[in-house]
Design a protein around this motif. Structure first.
Motif, PDB file in Angstrom:
ATOM      1  N   ASP A   4      34.692 -24.056 119.527  1.00 34.84           N
ATOM      2  CA  ASP A   4      35.424 -24.274 121.170  1.00 34.84           C
ATOM      3  C   ASP A   4      35.272 -25.613 121.528  1.00 34.84           C
ATOM      4  N   GLY A   5      33.911 -26.108 120.944  1.00 35.37           N
ATOM      5  CA  GLY A   5      34.118 -27.732 121.448  1.00 35.37           C
ATOM      6  C   GLY A   5      34.742 -28.484 120.635  1.00 35.37           C
ATOM      7  N   HIS A   6      34.919 -28.210 119.438  1.00 34.05           N
ATOM      8  CA  HIS A   6      35.994 -29.144 118.647  1.00 34.05           C
ATOM      9  C   HIS A   6      37.499 -28.935 119.518  1.00 34.05           C
ATOM     10  N   ARG A  10      39.746 -31.704 120.855  1.00 36.12           N
ATOM     11  CA  ARG A  10      40.994 -32.012 120.317  1.00 36.12           C
ATOM     12  C   ARG A  10      42.231 -31.987 121.098  1.00 36.12           C
ATOM     13  N   GLU A  11      41.978 -31.034 122.033  1.00 34.35           N
ATOM     14  CA  GLU A  11      43.041 -30.786 123.150  1.00 34.35           C
ATOM     15  C   GLU A  11      43.160 -32.166 124.163  1.00 34.35           C
ATOM     16  N   GLU A  16      45.766 -36.876 125.936  1.00 33.12           N
ATOM     17  CA  GLU A  16      45.898 -38.255 126.332  1.00 33.12           C
ATOM     18  C   GLU A  16      46.890 -39.058 125.366  1.00 33.12           C
ATOM     19  N   LEU A  17      46.764 -38.784 124.100  1.00 28.76           N
ATOM     20  CA  LEU A  17      47.786 -39.348 123.222  1.00 28.76           C
ATOM     21  C   LEU A  17      49.184 -39.196 123.867  1.00 28.76           C
ATOM     22  N   ILE A 127      36.415 -39.925 125.637  1.00 30.19           N
ATOM     23  CA  ILE A 127      36.905 -38.697 124.755  1.00 30.19           C
ATOM     24  C   ILE A 127      36.446 -38.720 123.442  1.00 30.19           C
ATOM     25  N   ASN A 128      35.601 -37.954 122.899  1.00 27.79           N
ATOM     26  CA  ASN A 128      35.113 -38.073 121.530  1.00 27.79           C
ATOM     27  C   ASN A 128      35.817 -36.923 120.604  1.00 27.79           C
ATOM     28  N   LEU A 129      36.203 -37.013 119.516  1.00 28.30           N
ATOM     29  CA  LEU A 129      36.658 -36.119 118.842  1.00 28.30           C
ATOM     30  C   LEU A 129      35.995 -36.604 117.465  1.00 28.30           C
ATOM     31  N   VAL A 130      34.915 -35.830 117.200  1.00 27.44           N
ATOM     32  CA  VAL A 130      33.906 -36.177 116.021  1.00 27.44           C
ATOM     33  C   VAL A 130      33.830 -34.883 115.345  1.00 27.44           C
TER      34      VAL A 130
END
Length: 332
Positions: A4-6, A10-11, A16-17, A127-130
């Motif tokens: 759920d965190g991913h 991601r969203e 933002e993109l 914003i972090n997508l790791v």
């Protein structure tokens, strides 16, 4: 992070993109295949989506490793743009913000998106997508592109394929998974020439590099009963062979393959190519030593089995430090 965190991260990244009109795309110092492939692909995707995007690589990182000299560098800049404060800063494959030399990108108030797959990422972005389950950052960039509806052109596919093949060790490392192969298949369908890419990465080797490899292998030192092996590439080695520091790419894999080795290290002088005097590359052969933990002690980072850091320590000090860290982990 939980699934759920991913999904939430991601969203946020996708939103933002889609929303932001202007970007600077940047990665870590001394970029490798995954960093360069991810940079090029993201830059081309954003441009294709109608964004005003530029790609930054510090002048001190040139020349790039010979293996990547065939890659195009679209809209490359070597200094922060005048309107940097109006741009979203998009970091790719960068475990911590200190690993980029451009201070303007680290300023207070900068709006930062951080996309990475390293387990020790410091989550320095707004914003972090790791995604530590991803084989490489290029895999994440591909997924984002598909969700954005970006066209995966042959140029984008080629750049992403370089990221995949180099960061997975030609699909042999343990980070390779079923999704990695599915992404690779999609990229081949999009126009990647597998044979040409392989030959450009691994067979167009300058003779100067082979001479440097020969000297580095001849100078291997063994410690801790063969559990730690180290090779030191000095400025004099570059001068004697006609090779540049950028020709050390991939050399450490020769050390990692030595029977009985737990950790391999290549120490190389940087001359005027870095903010520190030396760069240390680390590999763990069996995975029972976390080399990223060793690298973090000196401000570096990476993966459990592949990491690195920059330092001003002398060779003897580095060997003492590495031997102590490896001994401590093996005794734990």
């Amino acid at each position: 992070m939980a699934e759920d965190g991913h999904r939430s991260s991601r969203e946020l990244v996708l939103s933002e993109l889609r929303r932001a009109p202007k970007f600077v795309v940047i990665s870590h110092e001394h970029p490798d295949g995954d960093a360069l492939g991810s940079l090029i692909a993201m830059q081309e995707m954003l441009t294709g989506l109608g964004k005003d995007s530029v790609m930054f690589i510090d002048p001190g990182d040139f020349p790039l490793p010979h293996e990547y000299s065939f890659l195009p560098l679209p809209k490359l800049i070597d200094a922060p743009p005048d309107d940097v404060e109006k741009r979203t800063i998009l970091f790719l494959d960068c475990g911590n913000v200190e690993r980029t030399p451009a201070e303007a990108f680290q300023r207070p108030g900068a709006h930062i998106i951080n996309i990475d797959h390293h387990h020790d990422n410091t989550c320095f972005g707004d914003i972090n997508l790791v995604e530590i389950g991803a084989s490489c950052t290029a895999e994440i960039v591909y997924d984002l592109g598909r969700w954005l509806g970006a066209e995966i052109t042959p140029e984008i596919a080629a750049a992403l394929y370089v990221g995949l093949i180099t960061d997975t060790g030609k699909f042999m490392y343990e980070n390779t998974n079923a999704h990695t192969h599915r992404v690779a298949a999609d990229l081949i369908d999009a126009g990647v020439n597998v044979d040409d890419t392989y030959r450009r990465l691994y067979e167009h080797v300058p003779i100067e590099k082979l001479r440097l490899v020969s000297r580095a292998l001849d100078g291997i030192s063994s410690y801790l009963g063969g559990k730690l092996v180290v090779s030191y590439i000095r400025m004099s080695d570059y001068e004697a062979t006609g090779a540049g520091e950028e020709m050390t790419e991939g050399l450490i894999d020769n050390l990692r393959s030595i029977d009985g080795v737990k950790v391999a290290a290549v120490i190389r002088d940087l001359g005027n190519r870095g903010r520190a005097a030396r760069k240390v590359s680390l590999r763990s052969s069996a995975g029972d030593v976390d080399v990223s933990a060793i690298a973090r002690v000196n401000g570096g980072g990476g993966h459990k089995r592949a990491a690195g850091f920059s330092t001003d320590l002398e060779f003897e000090q580095l060997v003492e430090f590495l031997a102590g860290e490896v001994t401590a982990q093996l005794a734990a």
